[in-house]
Design a protein around this motif. Structure first.
Motif, PDB file in Angstrom:
ATOM      1  N   VAL A  11       0.857  -1.194   0.000  1.00 49.49           N
ATOM      2  CA  VAL A  11       0.000   0.000   0.000  1.00 49.49           C
ATOM      3  C   VAL A  11       0.888   1.237   0.000  1.00 49.49           C
ATOM      4  N   ASP A  12       0.555   2.196  -0.852  1.00 50.48           N
ATOM      5  CA  ASP A  12       1.316   3.437  -0.976  1.00 50.48           C
ATOM      6  C   ASP A  12       0.348   4.598  -0.752  1.00 50.48           C
ATOM      7  N   ALA A  13       0.571   5.365   0.289  1.00 43.56           N
ATOM      8  CA  ALA A  13      -0.376   6.418   0.684  1.00 43.56           C
ATOM      9  C   ALA A  13       0.029   7.810   0.212  1.00 43.56           C
ATOM     10  N   ARG A  14       0.957   7.920  -0.742  1.00 45.10           N
ATOM     11  CA  ARG A  14       1.492   9.238  -1.088  1.00 45.10           C
ATOM     12  C   ARG A  14       0.436  10.202  -1.629  1.00 45.10           C
ATOM     13  N   GLU A  15      -0.565   9.708  -2.333  1.00 50.49           N
ATOM     14  CA  GLU A  15      -1.554  10.631  -2.890  1.00 50.49           C
ATOM     15  C   GLU A  15      -2.429  11.240  -1.799  1.00 50.49           C
ATOM     16  N   LEU A  16      -2.597  10.525  -0.705  1.00 55.60           N
ATOM     17  CA  LEU A  16      -3.427  11.039   0.385  1.00 55.60           C
ATOM     18  C   LEU A  16      -2.729  12.161   1.141  1.00 55.60           C
ATOM     19  N   ALA A  17      -1.423  12.285   0.957  1.00 57.77           N
ATOM     20  CA  ALA A  17      -0.669  13.334   1.644  1.00 57.77           C
ATOM     21  C   ALA A  17      -0.724  14.662   0.902  1.00 57.77           C
ATOM     22  N   ARG A  18      -1.293  14.654  -0.314  1.00 58.49           N
ATOM     23  CA  ARG A  18      -1.345  15.889  -1.098  1.00 58.49           C
ATOM     24  C   ARG A  18      -2.619  16.666  -0.836  1.00 58.49           C
ATOM     25  N   ASP A  19      -2.498  17.956  -0.726  1.00 58.52           N
ATOM     26  CA  ASP A  19      -3.669  18.812  -0.530  1.00 58.52           C
ATOM     27  C   ASP A  19      -4.112  19.373  -1.876  1.00 58.52           C
ATOM     28  N   LYS A  20      -4.304  18.464  -2.830  1.00 59.58           N
ATOM     29  CA  LYS A  20      -4.762  18.863  -4.159  1.00 59.58           C
ATOM     30  C   LYS A  20      -5.259  17.611  -4.866  1.00 59.58           C
ATOM     31  N   PRO A  21      -5.884  17.746  -6.033  1.00 58.20           N
ATOM     32  CA  PRO A  21      -6.374  16.553  -6.730  1.00 58.20           C
ATOM     33  C   PRO A  21      -5.260  15.540  -6.998  1.00 58.20           C
ATOM     34  N   SER A  22      -5.653  14.272  -7.085  1.00 53.74           N
ATOM     35  CA  SER A  22      -4.693  13.192  -7.317  1.00 53.74           C
ATOM     36  C   SER A  22      -4.428  13.039  -8.815  1.00 53.74           C
ATOM     37  N   TYR A  23      -3.318  13.580  -9.270  1.00 48.39           N
ATOM     38  CA  TYR A  23      -2.933  13.422 -10.673  1.00 48.39           C
ATOM     39  C   TYR A  23      -1.924  12.292 -10.793  1.00 48.39           C
ATOM     40  N   SER A  24      -2.198  11.366 -11.705  1.00 47.65           N
ATOM     41  CA  SER A  24      -1.302  10.221 -11.884  1.00 47.65           C
ATOM     42  C   SER A  24       0.092  10.655 -12.294  1.00 47.65           C
ATOM     43  N   LEU A  25       0.192  11.735 -13.065  1.00 41.07           N
ATOM     44  CA  LEU A  25       1.510  12.193 -13.499  1.00 41.07           C
ATOM     45  C   LEU A  25       2.369  12.594 -12.295  1.00 41.07           C
ATOM     46  N   ASP A  26       1.765  13.279 -11.324  1.00 41.46           N
ATOM     47  CA  ASP A  26       2.513  13.664 -10.124  1.00 41.46           C
ATOM     48  C   ASP A  26       3.014  12.425  -9.380  1.00 41.46           C
ATOM     49  N   THR A  27       2.145  11.417  -9.303  1.00 40.19           N
ATOM     50  CA  THR A  27       2.525  10.181  -8.605  1.00 40.19           C
ATOM     51  C   THR A  27       3.656   9.476  -9.332  1.00 40.19           C
ATOM     52  N   LEU A  28       3.570   9.418 -10.646  1.00 42.46           N
ATOM     53  CA  LEU A  28       4.630   8.780 -11.429  1.00 42.46           C
ATOM     54  C   LEU A  28       5.954   9.514 -11.271  1.00 42.46           C
ATOM     55  N   GLN A  29       5.913  10.831 -11.324  1.00 41.66           N
ATOM     56  CA  GLN A  29       7.141  11.605 -11.164  1.00 41.66           C
ATOM     57  C   GLN A  29       7.746  11.389  -9.776  1.00 41.66           C
ATOM     58  N   SER A  30       6.893  11.309  -8.761  1.00 42.16           N
ATOM     59  CA  SER A  30       7.361  11.063  -7.398  1.00 42.16           C
ATOM     60  C   SER A  30       7.987   9.679  -7.277  1.00 42.16           C
ATOM     61  N   LEU A  31       7.326   8.678  -7.851  1.00 37.90           N
ATOM     62  CA  LEU A  31       7.866   7.319  -7.815  1.00 37.90           C
ATOM     63  C   LEU A  31       9.182   7.227  -8.580  1.00 37.90           C
ATOM     64  N   ARG A  32       9.224   7.891  -9.715  1.00 38.57           N
ATOM     65  CA  ARG A  32      10.434   7.833 -10.540  1.00 38.57           C
ATOM     66  C   ARG A  32      11.619   8.458  -9.797  1.00 38.57           C
ATOM     67  N   SER A  33      11.387   9.573  -9.120  1.00 41.73           N
ATOM     68  CA  SER A  33      12.490  10.202  -8.382  1.00 41.73           C
ATOM     69  C   SER A  33      12.931   9.331  -7.210  1.00 41.73           C
ATOM     70  N   GLU A  34      12.002   8.573  -6.661  1.00 38.95           N
ATOM     71  CA  GLU A  34      12.310   7.711  -5.519  1.00 38.95           C
ATOM     72  C   GLU A  34      13.030   6.434  -5.962  1.00 38.95           C
TER      73      GLU A  34
END
Length: 216
Positions: free
Chosen positions: A74-97
């Motif tokens: 389970v990955d809760a990173r999108e729930l930590a954002r105070d804005k809509p959940s955009y898949s591109l943001d999640t992908l960029q975050s995962l890629r940097s990690e």
């Protein structure tokens, strides 16, 4: 030479998470030989109605469902954002990690895939991942015209042949489990059982917190 990490991601509201989500995730993880497949609950999905249950409840249910069933996580990173959940943001975050070499696979159901042209900066998604489209054997619809050029240029017939960190699209067959979160919510609201449609741990959580029940 060490092979790159192979990480899958399955996003959704999971309102509630059910056996269809879990069976699809597990099948793909096994077929593709993934090191990990992350279920990523979305907080405020921009293309869907506001979820019935809170982010906290939905995250807790996914955690109940997954338990210690590797390679699911389970990955809760999108729930930590105070804005809509955009898949591109999640992908960029995962890629940097995970680094530039890791292979990322985004799982999408057929309906979600057909709706890609309405997503935020959707043409950039393949810069960060491969897309695995979950197809059921009884599916016979065609992709919208806006996606046909993309499919012609980026499709790989064999999902096991996807190479590199991202950039391609493949279709992967799924067991036809006709289960939906909408159906489960309707059954619960009507006071009916959803046993065997959700994991027992999820059902226990729903009952303990009185979720999805009809209110007077």
């Amino acid at each position: 030479m060490t092979r790159p990490l192979r990480i899958g991601m399955l996003g959704g509201t999971f309102d509630p998470v059910h056996i269809g989500h879990l069976r699809a995730a597990l099948e793909v993880a096994e077929v593709m030989g993934l090191d990990e497949l992350r279920l990523i609950p979305s907080a405020r999905p921009p293309h869907r109605e506001t979820p019935n249950s809170s982010a906290e409840h939905r995250l807790a249910m996914v955690r109940c469902a997954v338990g210690d069933l590797a390679p699911l996580s389970v990955d809760a990173r999108e729930l930590a954002r105070d804005k809509p959940s955009y898949s591109l943001d999640t992908l960029q975050s995962l890629r940097s990690e995970l680094g530039a070499e890791a292979q990322l696979f985004m799982l999408l159901g057929w309906d979600a895939f057909c709706g890609l042209p309405g997503w935020h900066r959707w043409t950039e998604l393949l810069d960060h991942c491969h897309i695995l489209v979950l197809q059921r054997p009884d599916a016979d619809s065609e992709a919208p015209e806006t996606l046909r050029d993309l499919l012609a240029a980026r499709s790989e017939a064999d999902p096991m042949a996807l190479s590199g960190p991202g950039g391609q699209i493949a279709f992967i067959w799924q067991s036809p489990l006709a289960v939906s979160a909408t159906q489960i919510r309707q059954l619960l609201a009507a006071g009916r059982s959803v046993r065997f449609l959700v994991p027992d741990a999820v059902l226990a959580y729903i009952n303990a917190h009185g979720l999805y029940r009809a209110t007077d």
